[in-house]
Scaffold this motif. Structure first.
Motif, PDB file in Angstrom:
ATOM      1  N   PRO A 137       0.742  -1.302  -0.022  1.00  0.00           N
ATOM      2  CA  PRO A 137      -0.017  -0.060  -0.067  1.00  0.00           C
ATOM      3  C   PRO A 137       0.636   1.448   0.149  1.00  0.00           C
ATOM      4  O   PRO A 137       1.951   1.303   0.721  1.00  0.00           O
ATOM      5  N   VAL A 138       0.481   2.163  -0.729  1.00  0.00           N
ATOM      6  CA  VAL A 138       1.220   3.532  -0.817  1.00  0.00           C
ATOM      7  C   VAL A 138       0.224   4.283   0.418  1.00  0.00           C
ATOM      8  O   VAL A 138      -0.874   4.491   0.336  1.00  0.00           O
ATOM      9  N   THR A 139       1.187   4.658   1.402  1.00  0.00           N
ATOM     10  CA  THR A 139       0.767   5.392   2.424  1.00  0.00           C
ATOM     11  C   THR A 139       0.710   6.862   2.553  1.00  0.00           C
ATOM     12  O   THR A 139       0.011   7.461   3.282  1.00  0.00           O
ATOM     13  N   SER A 140       1.691   7.390   1.839  1.00  0.00           N
ATOM     14  CA  SER A 140       1.686   8.930   1.497  1.00  0.00           C
ATOM     15  C   SER A 140       2.526   9.037   0.465  1.00  0.00           C
ATOM     16  O   SER A 140       3.452   8.393  -0.125  1.00  0.00           O
ATOM     17  N   ILE A 141       2.534  10.399  -0.062  1.00  0.00           N
ATOM     18  CA  ILE A 141       3.043  10.869  -1.261  1.00  0.00           C
ATOM     19  C   ILE A 141       3.803  12.125  -0.785  1.00  0.00           C
ATOM     20  O   ILE A 141       3.107  13.022  -0.447  1.00  0.00           O
ATOM     21  N   THR A 142       5.014  12.476  -1.155  1.00  0.00           N
ATOM     22  CA  THR A 142       5.579  13.765  -0.697  1.00  0.00           C
ATOM     23  C   THR A 142       6.502  14.201  -1.686  1.00  0.00           C
ATOM     24  O   THR A 142       7.022  13.352  -2.582  1.00  0.00           O
ATOM     25  N   PRO A 143       6.496  15.560  -1.814  1.00  0.00           N
ATOM     26  CA  PRO A 143       7.177  15.987  -2.931  1.00  0.00           C
ATOM     27  C   PRO A 143       8.888  15.880  -2.714  1.00  0.00           C
ATOM     28  O   PRO A 143       9.347  16.011  -1.795  1.00  0.00           O
ATOM     29  N   ILE A 144       9.673  15.674  -3.797  1.00  0.00           N
ATOM     30  CA  ILE A 144      11.061  15.646  -3.702  1.00  0.00           C
ATOM     31  C   ILE A 144      11.445  17.000  -3.820  1.00  0.00           C
ATOM     32  O   ILE A 144      11.379  17.709  -5.053  1.00  0.00           O
ATOM     33  N   VAL A 145      12.122  17.853  -2.834  1.00  0.00           N
ATOM     34  CA  VAL A 145      12.258  19.181  -3.115  1.00  0.00           C
ATOM     35  C   VAL A 145      13.210  19.592  -4.300  1.00  0.00           C
ATOM     36  O   VAL A 145      12.982  20.239  -5.010  1.00  0.00           O
ATOM     37  N   SER A 146      14.508  19.117  -3.959  1.00  0.00           N
ATOM     38  CA  SER A 146      15.540  19.269  -4.933  1.00  0.00           C
ATOM     39  C   SER A 146      15.153  18.480  -6.354  1.00  0.00           C
ATOM     40  O   SER A 146      14.789  17.248  -6.256  1.00  0.00           O
ATOM     41  N   SER A 147      15.567  18.954  -7.414  1.00  0.00           N
ATOM     42  CA  SER A 147      15.174  18.285  -8.633  1.00  0.00           C
ATOM     43  C   SER A 147      16.476  17.630  -8.981  1.00  0.00           C
ATOM     44  O   SER A 147      17.211  17.720 -10.129  1.00  0.00           O
ATOM     45  N   SER A 148      17.049  16.797  -8.097  1.00  0.00           N
ATOM     46  CA  SER A 148      18.541  16.173  -8.159  1.00  0.00           C
ATOM     47  C   SER A 148      18.486  14.780  -9.213  1.00  0.00           C
ATOM     48  O   SER A 148      18.680  13.739  -8.413  1.00  0.00           O
ATOM     49  N   HIS A 149      17.808  14.935 -10.038  1.00  0.00           N
ATOM     50  CA  HIS A 149      17.607  13.389 -10.911  1.00  0.00           C
ATOM     51  C   HIS A 149      18.898  13.116 -11.510  1.00  0.00           C
ATOM     52  O   HIS A 149      19.836  13.913 -11.973  1.00  0.00           O
TER      53      HIS A 149
END
Ligand SMILES: Cc1cc2nc3c(=O)[nH]c(=O)nc-3n(C[C@H](O)[C@H](O)[C@H](O)COP(=O)(O)OP(=O)(O)OC[C@H]3O[C@@H](n4cnc5c(N)ncnc54)[C@H](O)[C@@H]3O)c2cc1C
Length: 500
Positions: free
Chosen positions: A262-274
């Motif tokens: 189960p996915v319990t939460s979704i949070t943004p990745i702040v830096s776009s360090s892909h």
């Protein structure tokens, strides 16, 4: 919406807005672990039940699909095909085969798709007048076109890939019993209005009371439309296998599945360090009890449970979990046709497979939510239990509709009952498109939704998932989305009337 719309009989697709009896503030939970046992979810029929539930978890993907019902798996099927047809996203610098994962909270396909009534019956004209009043003639015609497109696409796919028998596909049509003068009058008015709008109703037949009694044993006038019954889980399993095959043959994508995750939460990745090796920045972290997953894009295919991860969809203008019930009972019905009343509030069909041991065929019946009492099972997201009043009405349904043919089953051994959670919306229609929270419009960038079929998804989900897959690929390649002609425009998230 028209004031004639009532929640009591709000079950079929072109039907009126279900207005919740009272908004309930309790938050929607994750799917419960101890759900009732649906006939369709027989372990032998579900080889993917526990797929990817142990071992290493995929930790980095381009696209994460949440939910393994007909929507999530159809989206994977369409995405892999679109990427294969377009040579992946070769326009994008550093493009690699796109990594796609499906995450499922419980066993594979154990939500509404694994618990429904087994009908693949598109509308031909039903509720046309109400639909026109709510959304205009063009979208009313599109709503029918969507269902016709989906039903014929699935049937064609099953035949062309040799799976029709494997999924128990039956082309018996559906008999709509017109159980009251009001239903008869509305059916005729809808039929005439749709015909006048140019809808092809040539396949529909109105049947007189005597003919219905003789042929089906029901003492009502009726109408008959083409339609199919099938084993939904087996269709979805087939779609998943096709998607995997396309991904591996084309080498333009990869597809993984993690059930019981189960996915319990979704949070943004702040830096776009892909990493330089990925073409798309990882924007989101999805948390699960097994670890975290970084993703660039997310598709919410969670239907009734959508507001667990998207709280702005909780409440009357969002997606309302609503419990439905199904009963499988052995009785002698000498017809292949499925049946329902015109409002679709009670429905059923006899299983095509005749038992070898001489016992009576299994008839699957569902609906009767109007018997539940106040609340109509809306805001009920627990499929581990059932409403006894709905059970009672389902047990009485066959003798009520077919007094000449059916007796109620008396042996508890002959009966199986289960519940499942549908996702109702105020417009009775689907959310398809980018996730939009009006209070923070940019907060979900890169997240999409395809959910909210209001109890009638088998003839809509596959097409809505195709539309959202097209939209996602268009965004990935910075192209315009060429909206399919058959998609009702008011389904699209930024064109809906309600605020969400
Ligand atoms: C009792 C009943 C009878 C029905 N009868 C019919 C019928 O005869 N004909 C018809 O057309 N339609 C019918 N429907 C409606 C139809 O089944 C649904 O519209 C359709 O199956 C929706 O498919 P879906 O994939 O969007 O949702 P689902 O099949 O519910 O799939 C959503 C999945 O998401 C998973 N999930 C949710 N939250 C999370 C999370 N946080 N993390 C990971 N996974 C998550 C769930 O476990 C679930 O498996 C019926 C529904 C019910 C319940």
């Amino acid at each position: 919406m028209s004031s004639s719309f009532t929640v009591e009989n709000a079950v079929d697709p072109l039907q009126p807005t279900p207005v919740p009896v009272e908004p309930v503030s309790k938050p929607i939970p994750l799917p419960v672990p101890n759900s009732t046992q649906s006939f369709w979810l027989d372990p032998e029929a579900n080889p993917l039940a526990k797929a990817g539930s142990t071992g290493p978890l995929t930790s980095d993907v381009d696209i994460c699909i949440i939910g393994s019902g007909i929507t999530g798996v159809s989206a994977a099927y369409h995405l892999t095909r679109l990427l294969a047809e377009r040579g992946a996203v070769s326009e994008v610098p550093n493009a690699q085969p796109l990594k796609i994962v499906i995450l499922e909270a419980r066993d594979f396909c154990s939500g509404a798709t694994g618990r429904n009534g087994g009908h693949l019956t598109p509308v031909y004209f039903q509720f046309f007048t109400e639909y026109v009043a709510a959304h205009g003639t063009e979208d009313a015609v599109r709503a029918i076109a969507l269902e016709q497109y989906v039903a014929s696409s699935i049937v064609d796919l099953l035949h062309s890939t040799g799976q029709a028998d494997a999924v128990d596909l039956v082309a018996g049509g559906r008999v709509y019993l017109l159980v009251s003068e009001d239903q008869e009058a509305r059916a005729k008015a809808d039929y005439e209005a749709a015909k006048a709008a140019g809808v092809d109703v040539s396949a529909v037949r109105f049947l007189g009371k005597e003919e219905v009694l003789e042929t089906y044993g029901a003492p009502y006038p009726a109408l008959w439309t083409p339609g199919h019954n099938l084993w939904p889980l087996k269709v979805v399993t087939h779609l998943y296998n096709l998607a995997r095959q396309t991904a591996s043959d084309s080498a333009t994508s990869s597809l993984a599945l993690h059930t019981n995750t189960p996915v319990t939460s979704i949070t943004p990745i702040v830096s776009s360090s892909h990493s330089p090796a990925t073409a798309f920045p990882r924007q989101w972290t999805l948390s699960t009890p097994r670890g975290a997953i970084a993703a660039s894009y997310i598709l919410h295919a969670t239907n009734a449970y959508a507001s667990y991860l998207l709280p702005h969809l909780h409440g009357p203008t969002g997606i309302i979990p609503t419990r439905g019930q199904v009963l499988a009972v052995r009785t002698d019905m000498s017809t292949k046709a499925a049946f329902a009343d015109y409002d679709g509030s009670e429905y059923g069909f006899p299983r095509p497979v005749q038992p070898q041991d001489g016992s009576q065929p299994l008839v699957i019946v569902g609906g009767a939510r109007q018997s539940a009492g106040p609340g109509y099972e809306m805001y009920e997201a627990d499929d581990s239990g059932m409403n006894p009043r709905v059970s009672e009405a389902l047990h009485a349904l066959l003798p009520k509709f077919f007094p000449e043919r059916c007796n109620a089953s008396t042996s508890p051994d002959d009966v199986r009952e289960w519940s499942g959670i549908m996702g109702f919306t105020d417009e009775y229609d689907v959310f398809v498109g980018p996730v939009i929270d009006p209070s923070q419009p940019e907060a979900h960038k890169g997240q999409y939704i395809c959910a909210g079929y209001s109890g009638h998804g088998m003839t809509r989900a596959y097409g809505c998932a195709e539309a959202i897959a097209q939209k996602m690929v268009a965004d990935l390649t910075a192209k315009e989305w060429d909206v399919p002609e058959w998609l009702p425009r008011h389904h699209i998230t930024d064109r809906r009337k309600s605020s969400n």
